[in-house]
Every structure is written in structure tokens, then in C-alpha cells.
Scaffold this motif. Sequence first.
Motif, mmCIF file in Angstrom:
data_model
loop_
_atom_site.group_PDB
_atom_site.id
_atom_site.type_symbol
_atom_site.label_atom_id
_atom_site.label_comp_id
_atom_site.label_asym_id
_atom_site.label_seq_id
_atom_site.Cartn_x
_atom_site.Cartn_y
_atom_site.Cartn_z
ATOM 1 N N LEU A 217 31.457 27.629 2.153
ATOM 2 C CA LEU A 217 31.075 27.480 3.562
ATOM 3 C C LEU A 217 29.849 28.332 3.867
ATOM 4 C CD1 LEU A 217 34.642 27.752 5.149
ATOM 5 C CD2 LEU A 217 33.415 25.668 4.505
ATOM 6 N N THR A 218 29.114 27.953 4.900
ATOM 7 C CA THR A 218 27.939 28.717 5.302
ATOM 8 C C THR A 218 28.268 29.603 6.502
ATOM 9 O OG1 THR A 218 27.197 27.007 6.847
ATOM 10 C CG2 THR A 218 26.436 26.841 4.554
ATOM 11 N N ALA A 219 27.378 30.564 6.768
ATOM 12 C CA ALA A 219 27.557 31.438 7.923
ATOM 13 C C ALA A 219 27.505 30.634 9.218
ATOM 14 C CB ALA A 219 26.481 32.522 7.935
ATOM 15 N N LEU A 220 26.639 29.611 9.248
ATOM 16 C CA LEU A 220 26.515 28.776 10.450
ATOM 17 C C LEU A 220 27.807 28.017 10.733
ATOM 18 C CD1 LEU A 220 24.633 27.679 12.669
ATOM 19 C CD2 LEU A 220 23.967 25.853 11.098
ATOM 20 N N PHE A 221 28.362 27.350 9.724
ATOM 21 C CA PHE A 221 29.599 26.588 9.906
ATOM 22 C C PHE A 221 30.765 27.526 10.235
ATOM 23 C CE2 PHE A 221 33.543 24.730 8.281
ATOM 24 C CZ PHE A 221 33.540 23.498 8.919
ATOM 25 N N THR A 222 30.824 28.668 9.555
ATOM 26 C CA THR A 222 31.901 29.636 9.807
ATOM 27 C C THR A 222 31.855 30.137 11.238
ATOM 28 O OG1 THR A 222 31.834 30.366 7.499
ATOM 29 C CG2 THR A 222 32.919 31.828 9.075
ATOM 30 N N GLY A 223 30.643 30.482 11.710
ATOM 31 C CA GLY A 223 30.515 31.003 13.064
ATOM 32 C C GLY A 223 30.779 29.969 14.133
ATOM 33 N N VAL A 224 30.309 28.745 13.913
ATOM 34 C CA VAL A 224 30.442 27.702 14.944
ATOM 35 C C VAL A 224 31.847 27.102 14.977
ATOM 36 C CG1 VAL A 224 29.630 25.413 15.665
ATOM 37 C CG2 VAL A 224 27.991 27.132 14.921
ATOM 38 N N ILE A 225 32.472 26.934 13.822
ATOM 39 C CA ILE A 225 33.757 26.223 13.762
ATOM 40 C C ILE A 225 34.945 27.167 13.560
ATOM 41 C CG2 ILE A 225 35.066 24.430 12.589
ATOM 42 C CD1 ILE A 225 32.624 23.376 14.107
ATOM 43 N N LEU A 226 34.928 27.981 12.509
ATOM 44 C CA LEU A 226 36.114 28.773 12.154
ATOM 45 C C LEU A 226 36.390 29.928 13.111
ATOM 46 C CD1 LEU A 226 35.948 28.973 8.244
ATOM 47 C CD2 LEU A 226 37.177 27.355 9.699
ATOM 48 N N VAL A 227 35.379 30.773 13.366
ATOM 49 C CA VAL A 227 35.596 31.967 14.195
ATOM 50 C C VAL A 227 36.091 31.610 15.602
ATOM 51 C CG1 VAL A 227 34.494 33.991 15.244
ATOM 52 C CG2 VAL A 227 33.983 33.382 12.862
ATOM 53 N N PRO A 228 35.493 30.627 16.303
ATOM 54 C CA PRO A 228 36.007 30.273 17.630
ATOM 55 C C PRO A 228 37.447 29.755 17.607
ATOM 56 C CG PRO A 228 33.786 29.431 17.365
ATOM 57 C CD PRO A 228 34.228 29.894 16.018
ATOM 58 N N ILE A 229 37.807 28.978 16.575
ATOM 59 C CA ILE A 229 39.184 28.476 16.482
ATOM 60 C C ILE A 229 40.157 29.630 16.313
ATOM 61 C CG2 ILE A 229 40.787 27.184 15.010
ATOM 62 C CD1 ILE A 229 38.599 25.134 14.575
ATOM 63 N N ILE A 230 39.774 30.626 15.498
ATOM 64 C CA ILE A 230 40.624 31.802 15.282
ATOM 65 C C ILE A 230 40.827 32.571 16.583
ATOM 66 C CG2 ILE A 230 40.750 34.060 14.152
ATOM 67 C CD1 ILE A 230 39.142 32.731 11.815
ATOM 68 N N GLY A 231 39.736 32.839 17.287
ATOM 69 C CA GLY A 231 39.819 33.639 18.504
ATOM 70 C C GLY A 231 40.452 32.929 19.679
ATOM 71 N N ASN A 232 40.371 31.592 19.701
ATOM 72 C CA ASN A 232 40.834 30.822 20.863
ATOM 73 C C ASN A 232 42.136 30.064 20.631
ATOM 74 O OD1 ASN A 232 38.781 31.226 22.904
ATOM 75 N ND2 ASN A 232 37.387 30.130 21.560
ATOM 76 N N ALA A 233 42.739 30.205 19.455
ATOM 77 C CA ALA A 233 43.890 29.364 19.093
ATOM 78 C C ALA A 233 45.015 29.409 20.128
ATOM 79 C CB ALA A 233 44.413 29.772 17.719
ATOM 80 N N ALA A 234 45.371 30.613 20.579
ATOM 81 C CA ALA A 234 46.471 30.741 21.540
ATOM 82 C C ALA A 234 46.119 30.074 22.861
ATOM 83 C CB ALA A 234 46.794 32.221 21.772
ATOM 84 N N GLU A 235 44.875 30.262 23.307
ATOM 85 C CA GLU A 235 44.426 29.647 24.554
ATOM 86 C C GLU A 235 44.367 28.127 24.418
ATOM 87 O OE1 GLU A 235 40.533 30.930 25.866
ATOM 88 O OE2 GLU A 235 41.353 31.318 27.866
ATOM 89 N N HIS A 236 43.957 27.655 23.230
ATOM 90 C CA HIS A 236 43.918 26.213 22.971
ATOM 91 C C HIS A 236 45.309 25.603 23.120
ATOM 92 C CE1 HIS A 236 40.030 26.577 20.332
ATOM 93 N NE2 HIS A 236 39.884 27.003 21.572
#
Length: 370
Positions: free
Chosen positions: A249-268
Motif C-alpha cells: 500500500l502507499t502512504a496516499l491510499f493508507t491516509g485517505v482510506i485506512l486511517v479515516p476508517i480506523i478513527g471513525n469506525a465507531a461513529e460510522h
Amino acid sequence: MINAKTILSLLLIFIPISVAATFQGWGSTVIFVTSALAIIPLAGWMGTATEEIAVVLGPNLGGLMNATFGNATELIIGIVALKAGLIDVVKASITGSIIGNLLLVMGLAMFLGGLRFKEQEFPSVVARLNASAMNLAVIAILVPTAVDVTSAGIEEITMQRLSAAVAIVLIGVYILTLLFSMKTHTYLYEVGLAENEPEGAAEGEEQSEPHEVNLWLWVGVLLVATITVAVESELLVDSLEEATESLGLTALFTGVILVPIIGNAAEHATAVTVAMKNKMDLSVSVAVGSSLQIALFVAPVLVLAGWLLGQPMDLDFNPFELIAVAVAVLIANSVSSDGRSDWLEGALLLAAYAVLGLAFFFHPVVEGLA
């Protein structure tokens, strides 16, 4: 029956596992995955603690606290990543959070809610106000990038000063939106608040007395959860580069897709759950409100934090990230402007998120070919 709270509680087991993986040297990939899974329930507990404390503080202070701590997890991860010098990941997580909330979260809520209810409604006036605020946010983060692209060469310190000035303006707008929603025009938001009432109240059933909130217990929970999120964020960020490289994975894909899902999962999970209970106004409020918090509060605070930490954090984004944010805001505003939703509109939002996700995944390859 297993519910979302039970799943979140079970995920707490990954806290000791991630710590053990760090000390036992199990590898960056294991540390990255386990620390990411550990942050998800901690974010949920932070949200629950904030809501319980808000009950004691009252509608005004409580609303302010909810607005301030609503995206605390993303803010903590962002600051930790800033300290580590991962500026591109921080910027990508900002745009990713906006895109994820508008397309993934609202899309899932409308799609799953639409499968259970033929048509769902929410206040169109509030939707239009939020759309205007999001348009302003897009313009604000677009301007620094436009200045960089259209200039012969702008110095880094000049870009930081411009970004800091824009950040202060955005924080001012955020304060005005809080004043609008909690003081001068609270009646516009009363429908969303009403949806939080016990289900039995609408059917004329006798309501139980409000539960007493142990203030200091929840303050302690919030404090412990915040500290633990900071620790897990350190583990996540420290292992991020090596782990994502090993995963292809790239830093761009990790930052745009993975990190937000991790931080927002409960709110989602909250937004989707209330939508399936035919409370679409509350669901849209969570999804769009979170995007506004990221654009008007979290992003500006991270810019100012970068200034204090000596990191060159600014609002000069990758142009493709800005295109993706503009697309997300455009389609989300188009879908929500009429104050109604169905499963097809949800599917359209999810399709847009899938297309953008694929584009971010393949973006470096296309760039390399060019």
C-alpha cells in the motif's frame, strides 16, 4: 444477541496484544493491524464518555463538548503523525475523513436504511446549510494549493503563513456554526434531538426516570481512553510506513482510506445503526457534522499544531485529493438537498466512494506511467 457494543468490547483485547507485539518484536504488520483494531473500541468509549458527560453539563456546554471531542481520535492520530514527520499521511487523512463521511458513511446509512424503509426523510434546511459550509471548506483548502500551482515558486514559510491564516478563518467559521446551531437557531435542530428520546415515548408508554450519570466515572473513562488512544496511535504511526510497504500500500491510499476508517469506525457504526431505525435525520447529522468538524476544526488545528511542532504542515494538498473532496461534496450535496433518501441514492454514494478508492489505490502506478 451480539450487538455493536459487544463487538467493540471484544476488540479491546487488541490493546494488550498490540503492546505485546511491540515488545516481543512480532513485526510491523502485526503491530499496525493490532493497534488499528485497538483504536476502534477506544474511539467508541471516548464517544460514549463524551455523551454521558454532556448530559451533566447541559445542552450548551454539552453540545460544545460533543462538537469539540467528536473527532478527537483523528486529531490525536494526526498530531502523533505530525510529530513523526508524516505530513503526507496527515493531509491524506484529512481529505479521506471528509470523503469517507460523505460517501461511505452516508452511503451505507441511506442504502441499508432504504432497504428497510422505502423512503426516509431529514430536514432539508439543515442539509442546505451544511452544504454551504462544506462548499466554503472546499474553497478554503483549495486556495493554498491554487496559489502554489499558479505561482512561479512559493517559499515553504510563505505557504505555512497563508495556511495558518486560512486555518484561523476556518476555526472562526466553526465557532459561528456552533453559535448558530446551539444558540440562535436551535429550533432547526430540534428534530434531530427529538430522535434521541426513548422509543417507548412515541408510543405513549410510561418513560423510565432518566438514568443518573456518574460524572467522575465518565471523566475517568474519557481520560484513560484518550491516553490509551495516544499510546496506540504512537504504535500505529511508528509501524505505518514499514507495514504498508509490506502490504503493498502507499502512504496516499493508507491516509485517505485506512486511517479515516480506523478513527471513525465507531461513529460510522452509530450513523448506520440509527438509519436502520428510521432516524435518518440523526444519521445525516452524524455523517455531515463529522465532515464539517474535520474541515473546519481538525484540519486548521493540525495546521497550527504543525507550526508549533516545527513541522511544515500546510493546506497545500495533492491536487487529486482536492478533486476527490470536491466530487464527494458535489454528489453528497446533490443527494441530500431534497431532504429525502432511498437505497438507490445510498448505492450511488457507495459507488462514488468505490471509484475514488480504486483511483487512490492505483494513483501512484498511473503517475509512474506518466
